[in-house]
Design an enzyme around this catalytic site. Structure first.
Site, PDB file in Angstrom:
ATOM      1  N   ARG A  26       0.839  -1.202   0.000  1.00 39.36           N
ATOM      2  CA  ARG A  26       0.000   0.000   0.000  1.00 39.36           C
ATOM      3  C   ARG A  26       0.872   1.249   0.000  1.00 39.36           C
ATOM      4  O   ARG A  26       1.380   1.674   1.038  1.00 39.36           O
ATOM      5  CB  ARG A  26      -0.943   0.024   1.197  1.00 39.36           C
ATOM      6  CG  ARG A  26      -1.782   1.303   1.241  1.00 39.36           C
ATOM      7  CD  ARG A  26      -3.065   1.191   2.032  1.00 39.36           C
ATOM      8  NE  ARG A  26      -2.881   1.214   3.452  1.00 39.36           N
ATOM      9  CZ  ARG A  26      -3.828   1.580   4.329  1.00 39.36           C
ATOM     10  NH1 ARG A  26      -5.017   1.961   3.897  1.00 39.36           N
ATOM     11  NH2 ARG A  26      -3.596   1.537   5.615  1.00 39.36           N
ATOM     12  N   ASP A  56      -4.522   4.421  14.051  1.00 39.75           N
ATOM     13  CA  ASP A  56      -3.660   4.870  12.964  1.00 39.75           C
ATOM     14  C   ASP A  56      -4.193   6.177  12.401  1.00 39.75           C
ATOM     15  O   ASP A  56      -5.036   6.833  13.035  1.00 39.75           O
ATOM     16  CB  ASP A  56      -3.542   3.792  11.893  1.00 39.75           C
ATOM     17  CG  ASP A  56      -4.896   3.393  11.293  1.00 39.75           C
ATOM     18  OD1 ASP A  56      -5.882   4.141  11.474  1.00 39.75           O
ATOM     19  OD2 ASP A  56      -4.977   2.347  10.627  1.00 39.75           O
TER      20      ASP A  56
END
Length: 542
Positions: free
Chosen positions: A158, A441
């Site tokens: 990613r 996150d």
């Protein structure tokens, strides 16, 4: 000949790694990728600005009336064997954390979200370490990891999202684009090996805003495969539907990536944050306490999930759900009451997604992997649920009607804490952290700071004390109290205390700004405080 300048010398003990990762050939490949797509990426940024203005002016969205949507006959290209089963990935795995990355490579899962985005902080050292660890793993040379990439879970790489600039690299006098840096280096060093092993290269694409951005990635894939001598269609990519704009262009996104598509993914918190980003200055889009009232059972999010699954399956594409962020206590016995309760809650949530037709999802805590694997076995154990075709009748109103529930003091405290702590850890060069039984996150930090900004603007009453409303004074007091508590329990050095103070004031800046930045990671990545802390090397030119 293009000129590439690295603005950072290698950190101690990283001299050879930097020479290997950013070899002359790798830099030339990176620069050519930038030269070919720089104008198109500049247009992407302009289109985003225009779309934001248009969305606020017209105040609503509607599904595209495209030929791709009307034509029911087309499907994405067939998936390779290793992508037929997408049941379980580990999420938020930053390859810069070697121990966590190695542990993930040894798990009984289908894939690893190798993250340069939500769960990763892109300091120069972290970037070098992550690139090196991935290269070693692909070549069977990472200590403690399987010796062949074919026996590992697939690496779902990613790269950073389009909002991220790489300030440490100049190409022809312009700062490099974060996702292009990540993609170019990962492809240059690993693509051929992954292809030869029938194991990639495979990607997650974050925070796309509509089909035009998917088309840009597709063009990048085509160009890159040609340059590296890979068959067209080798690259496969799953698009994370994390932006409200993209929900209205699902067919078009799949079509744009048709030869390279690995389906779509649902991510709840970035998605909710994008709704506030686009519409949050209007009171009907006031999002309630997210821990109490915002989950996939709510109509606007359940509609989003069902629309993604239905659209994917109609095109023979897999649809995957979000990540279970709940964590078991370190060292806890999996048979104790608390652990059983956490595992049960995770499995109940994931079972609902399976019943909605998802083909897989993510978890963070590897200790729950055996339980999730057993859940899939009990649910039929087919590699995927793509054969489940069903029509849904989802309207724009279904997606854009926000539940009119309340705000709690506990919800305010939680959002303030997550905002401060995310910035605190980012300034330390760490992209995710653990708080109150969950991994946090940038996605959870995004929704947390956006909610506080929105609550200050509309000053809703507190459910648990209706005589009180959310005010600047209450938010400042909450932030001050949390910082005092964290100071006592977290900070052991003067540097940590300064970092916490900076995080508190930067959070308040985000809460109070008239026009909030769209992405917290952009705000931090561009901030002089962060760049000073992680920019101590001398300039070097290559």
């Amino acid at each position: 000949m293009s000129k590439v300048v690295l603005l950072q010398s290698p950190p101690p003990k990283f001299e050879e790694i930097q020479k290997t990762i950013f070899s002359d050939a790798a830099l030339e490949f990176l620069s050519q990728l930038h030269i070919n797509f720089d104008d198109k990426i500049e247009q992407l940024y302009k289109d985003r600005l225009q779309r934001t203005v248009a969305t606020k002016v017209f105040s609503t969205l509607d599904f595209k009336k495209s030929s791709e949507r009307k034509d029911k006959s087309w499907k994405i290209a067939p998936l390779p064997s290793r992508l037929q089963n997408r049941h379980l990935d580990l999420g938020d795995v930053s390859a810069s954390n070697t121990a966590h990355f190695v542990s993930s490579l040894n798990q009984d899962i289908q894939g690893i979200q190798v993250d340069f985005d939500d769960g990763h902080c892109p300091t120069w050292k972290n970037q070098l370490q992550a690139f090196q660890n991935i290269r070693l793993a692909v070549n069977g040379k990472l200590q403690g990891a399987p010796l062949t990439i074919t026996t590992c879970p697939v690496l779902m790489l990613r790269p950073r999202a389009w909002n991220m600039i790489e300030h440490n690299i100049l190409i022809n006098g312009k700062e490099a684009i974060g996702p292009l840096v990540d993609f170019a280096i990962l492809m240059f060093h690993n693509a051929k090996k992954l292809h030869e092993a029938n194991s990639g290269p495979y990607f997650y694409l974050s925070k796309l805003e509509g089909a035009s951005e998917a088309q840009l990635w597709n063009n990048i894939f085509v160009w890159t495969q040609k340059q590296l001598g890979l068959p067209q269609g080798t690259i496969k990519a799953c698009v994370l539907i994390e932006n409200i704009i993209s929900t209205f262009e699902l067919d078009e996104i799949l079509y744009a990536l048709k030869e390279h598509s690995l389906g779509l993914n649902c991510g709840i918190w970035d998605y909710c944050a994008s709704i506030i980003s686009k519409f949050g200055d209007r009171e009907e889009f006031l999002l309630p306490d997210r821990n109490k009232y915002v989950n996939m059972d709510r109509h606007f999010l359940n509609s989003y999930l069902r629309l993604v699954v239905s659209t994917c399956h109609a095109r023979d594409a897999p649809a995957t759900g979000g990540m279970a962020a709940a964590m078991l206590k370190p060292g806890s016995d999996l048979t104790d009451k608390e652990s059983k309760t956490i595992i049960k809650k995770i499995l109940e949530g994931k079972m609902k997604e399976i019943e909605c037709g998802v083909d897989g999802f993510m978890v963070y805590d590897a200790r729950v992997v055996p339980h999730v694997n057993e859940l899939w076995k009990k649910s039929g154990a087919t590699p995927n649920q793509i054969s489940r075709k069903f029509e849904v009748n989802i309207s724009p109103q279904d997606l854009l009607t926000i539940p009119q529930d309340g705000v709690t003091l506990q919800g305010l405290k939680h959002n303030v804490a997550i905002s401060i702590m995310f910035i605190y850890y980012w300034l330390a060069g760490i992209g995710h952290f653990f708080y109150s039984g969950n991994v946090e996150d940038s996605a959870t930090a995004e929704i947390s700071r956006y909610q506080i900004w929105q609550w200050i603007r509309f000053s809703p009453p507190l459910e648990d004390d209706p005589d009180k409303r959310v005010t600047v004074k209450l938010v400042e007091k909450t932030a001050s109290n949390f910082a005092a508590h964290a100071h006592k329990n977290l900070c052991r050095s003067n540097a940590e205390r300064k970092r916490l103070t900076a995080a508190r004031y930067m959070s308040m800046e985000l809460f109070l700004t008239r026009n909030p930045p769209e992405f917290i990671t952009s705000y931090l990545n561009d901030n002089h405080k962060f760049r000073t802390l992680h920019n101590k090397a001398l300039l070097s030119s290559l």
